[in-house]
Write a protein that holds these residues in place. Structure first.
Motif, PDB file in Angstrom:
ATOM      1  N   VAL A 224       0.843  -1.203   0.000  1.00 31.23           N
ATOM      2  CA  VAL A 224       0.000   0.000   0.000  1.00 31.23           C
ATOM      3  C   VAL A 224       0.877   1.252   0.000  1.00 31.23           C
ATOM      4  O   VAL A 224       0.569   2.248  -0.673  1.00 31.23           O
ATOM      5  CB  VAL A 224      -0.942   0.000   1.218  1.00 31.23           C
ATOM      6  CG1 VAL A 224      -1.753   1.295   1.271  1.00 31.23           C
ATOM      7  CG2 VAL A 224      -1.883  -1.195   1.164  1.00 31.23           C
ATOM      8  N   SER A 225       1.988   1.223   0.740  1.00 36.45           N
ATOM      9  CA  SER A 225       2.876   2.388   0.831  1.00 36.45           C
ATOM     10  C   SER A 225       3.503   2.744  -0.502  1.00 36.45           C
ATOM     11  O   SER A 225       3.863   3.906  -0.742  1.00 36.45           O
ATOM     12  CB  SER A 225       3.989   2.114   1.859  1.00 36.45           C
ATOM     13  OG  SER A 225       3.457   1.851   3.145  1.00 36.45           O
ATOM     14  N   THR A 226       3.644   1.773  -1.387  1.00 32.96           N
ATOM     15  CA  THR A 226       4.254   2.020  -2.692  1.00 32.96           C
ATOM     16  C   THR A 226       3.345   2.852  -3.592  1.00 32.96           C
ATOM     17  O   THR A 226       3.826   3.663  -4.403  1.00 32.96           O
ATOM     18  CB  THR A 226       4.585   0.681  -3.378  1.00 32.96           C
ATOM     19  OG1 THR A 226       5.491  -0.061  -2.554  1.00 32.96           O
ATOM     20  CG2 THR A 226       5.205   0.903  -4.742  1.00 32.96           C
ATOM     21  N   GLU A 227       2.028   2.700  -3.462  1.00 34.76           N
ATOM     22  CA  GLU A 227       1.092   3.314  -4.404  1.00 34.76           C
ATOM     23  C   GLU A 227       1.200   4.836  -4.501  1.00 34.76           C
ATOM     24  O   GLU A 227       1.205   5.384  -5.606  1.00 34.76           O
ATOM     25  CB  GLU A 227      -0.342   2.903  -4.061  1.00 34.76           C
ATOM     26  CG  GLU A 227      -0.688   1.478  -4.442  1.00 34.76           C
ATOM     27  CD  GLU A 227      -0.481   1.218  -5.922  1.00 34.76           C
ATOM     28  OE1 GLU A 227      -0.879   2.073  -6.746  1.00 34.76           O
ATOM     29  OE2 GLU A 227       0.091   0.162  -6.253  1.00 34.76           O
ATOM     30  N   PRO A 228       1.285   5.593  -3.382  1.00 36.79           N
ATOM     31  CA  PRO A 228       1.371   7.057  -3.525  1.00 36.79           C
ATOM     32  C   PRO A 228       2.611   7.529  -4.273  1.00 36.79           C
ATOM     33  O   PRO A 228       2.632   8.642  -4.802  1.00 36.79           O
ATOM     34  CB  PRO A 228       1.391   7.550  -2.076  1.00 36.79           C
ATOM     35  CG  PRO A 228       0.716   6.472  -1.295  1.00 36.79           C
ATOM     36  CD  PRO A 228       1.137   5.207  -1.965  1.00 36.79           C
ATOM     37  N   PHE A 229       3.643   6.690  -4.355  1.00 31.83           N
ATOM     38  CA  PHE A 229       4.879   7.089  -5.031  1.00 31.83           C
ATOM     39  C   PHE A 229       4.861   6.768  -6.518  1.00 31.83           C
ATOM     40  O   PHE A 229       5.720   7.225  -7.266  1.00 31.83           O
ATOM     41  CB  PHE A 229       6.080   6.431  -4.339  1.00 31.83           C
ATOM     42  CG  PHE A 229       6.315   6.976  -2.964  1.00 31.83           C
ATOM     43  CD1 PHE A 229       7.147   8.062  -2.762  1.00 31.83           C
ATOM     44  CD2 PHE A 229       5.664   6.429  -1.876  1.00 31.83           C
ATOM     45  CE1 PHE A 229       7.339   8.582  -1.488  1.00 31.83           C
ATOM     46  CE2 PHE A 229       5.847   6.942  -0.603  1.00 31.83           C
ATOM     47  CZ  PHE A 229       6.681   8.026  -0.404  1.00 31.83           C
ATOM     48  N   ARG A 230       3.890   5.988  -6.945  1.00 33.43           N
ATOM     49  CA  ARG A 230       3.757   5.710  -8.375  1.00 33.43           C
ATOM     50  C   ARG A 230       3.149   6.894  -9.112  1.00 33.43           C
ATOM     51  O   ARG A 230       3.124   6.922 -10.335  1.00 33.43           O
ATOM     52  CB  ARG A 230       2.906   4.456  -8.590  1.00 33.43           C
ATOM     53  CG  ARG A 230       3.494   3.192  -7.991  1.00 33.43           C
ATOM     54  CD  ARG A 230       2.558   2.000  -8.145  1.00 33.43           C
ATOM     55  NE  ARG A 230       2.369   1.679  -9.559  1.00 33.43           N
ATOM     56  CZ  ARG A 230       1.179   1.565 -10.147  1.00 33.43           C
ATOM     57  NH1 ARG A 230       0.069   1.778  -9.462  1.00 33.43           N
ATOM     58  NH2 ARG A 230       1.085   1.257 -11.422  1.00 33.43           N
ATOM     59  N   TRP A 231       2.666   7.893  -8.371  1.00 29.19           N
ATOM     60  CA  TRP A 231       2.043   9.063  -8.973  1.00 29.19           C
ATOM     61  C   TRP A 231       3.021  10.221  -9.150  1.00 29.19           C
ATOM     62  O   TRP A 231       2.630  11.318  -9.548  1.00 29.19           O
ATOM     63  CB  TRP A 231       0.866   9.531  -8.115  1.00 29.19           C
ATOM     64  CG  TRP A 231      -0.306   8.624  -8.206  1.00 29.19           C
ATOM     65  CD1 TRP A 231      -0.424   7.380  -7.660  1.00 29.19           C
ATOM     66  CD2 TRP A 231      -1.531   8.877  -8.885  1.00 29.19           C
ATOM     67  NE1 TRP A 231      -1.645   6.834  -7.959  1.00 29.19           N
ATOM     68  CE2 TRP A 231      -2.348   7.737  -8.707  1.00 29.19           C
ATOM     69  CE3 TRP A 231      -2.013   9.959  -9.617  1.00 29.19           C
ATOM     70  CZ2 TRP A 231      -3.625   7.657  -9.251  1.00 29.19           C
ATOM     71  CZ3 TRP A 231      -3.286   9.877 -10.149  1.00 29.19           C
ATOM     72  CH2 TRP A 231      -4.074   8.739  -9.969  1.00 29.19           C
ATOM     73  N   THR A 232       4.275  10.005  -8.837  1.00 33.45           N
ATOM     74  CA  THR A 232       5.273  11.057  -8.975  1.00 33.45           C
ATOM     75  C   THR A 232       6.039  10.871 -10.276  1.00 33.45           C
ATOM     76  O   THR A 232       6.482   9.752 -10.568  1.00 33.45           O
ATOM     77  CB  THR A 232       6.267  11.035  -7.801  1.00 33.45           C
ATOM     78  OG1 THR A 232       5.530  11.087  -6.580  1.00 33.45           O
ATOM     79  CG2 THR A 232       7.211  12.213  -7.858  1.00 33.45           C
TER      80      THR A 232
END
Length: 246
Positions: A224-232
């Motif tokens: 889950v923690s990885t997902e917000p960084f895929r938007w950068t």
């Protein structure tokens, strides 16, 4: 003599480690490098303490410590890492919600339902790329207590529980940064929301049927923690947490 040796060992622990043993939790904000002594102190717990009353839950070493290492690896030295840890468990009275009746049909005669919310882990980290990450893990336990008449006419009382583990990871981007949708969608069990404001906020959340084993829960939290960084956009997220747990 053995009791005194164990007590002396506890007195030698890091103050946060000692608070976890004696008070079953702590809430504190520290610079990145001040967390390493805490991690090292926790690593020596099992070797120093054998009495049941002073044991700490495996969640500490299998979930908390890996997440501390992952977040600290992506922080500048002056960055602040905040942790609120509550290992008192789900039986604490203030974590229990109100009871309510549930409509039933025979052979069940009556039923009451209530929920227990146990937000046992919250973390906040200031990362080197200027973004801020907040993580929370909550156990939600549904209790149902009911009265049932069996085919022989005897009335029995039953109590069943169902646990769901709620994971939420929010990343607030640095000033001037904007997200870009990733090329592939998240897995079906992860929900992602993007909010525009003074700073873009990306929130990933998941509802996990549990209770999961600690190692599996840690892997789900990392996913889950990885997902917000895929938007950068590429090149702007050099400090994004990976799946390191060493």
């Amino acid at each position: 003599m053995f009791w005194r040796k164990q007590r002396a060992a506890i007195e030698g622990f890091h103050p946060l480690h000692r608070a976890l043993v004696l008070e079953q939790g702590f809430s504190v904000s520290l610079p990145r490098d001040q967390w390493e002594p805490v991690i090292q102190s926790l690593a020596g717990h099992e070797a120093a303490v054998k009495r049941r009353r002073w044991r700490i839950t495996p969640r500490t070493t299998r979930v908390l410590v890996p997440m501390l290492r992952v977040l600290a690896a992506d922080m500048p030295p002056e960055g602040t890492l905040s942790v609120a840890l509550d290992m008192r468990g789900a039986k604490v009275p203030e974590k229990r919600g109100p009871e309510r009746p549930v409509q039933v049909s025979r052979p069940i005669l009556s039923m009451k339902e209530w929920f227990v919310f146990d937000p046992w882990l919250r973390m906040r980290a200031e990362l080197r790329d200027g973004s801020v990450v907040e993580l929370s893990v909550t156990d939600r336990i549904r209790h149902r207590k009911y009265k049932k008449r069996n085919p022989r006419g005897k009335v029995k009382y039953k109590h069943k529980t169902k646990t769901v583990q709620l994971v939420s990871v929010t990343r607030r981007l640095g000033k001037g940064a904007s997200p870009r949708p990733p090329g592939t969608p998240p897995p079906g069990w992860v929900q992602v929301r993007v909010k525009d404001g003074n700073r873009f906020t990306i929130r990933a959340s998941a509802k996990l049927a549990g209770p999961l084993k600690d190692d599996e829960l840690r892997e789900r939290i990392l996913h889950v923690s990885t997902e917000p960084f895929r938007w950068t956009p590429p090149g702007a997220d050099a400090g994004a947490p990976g799946r390191r747990t060493q």
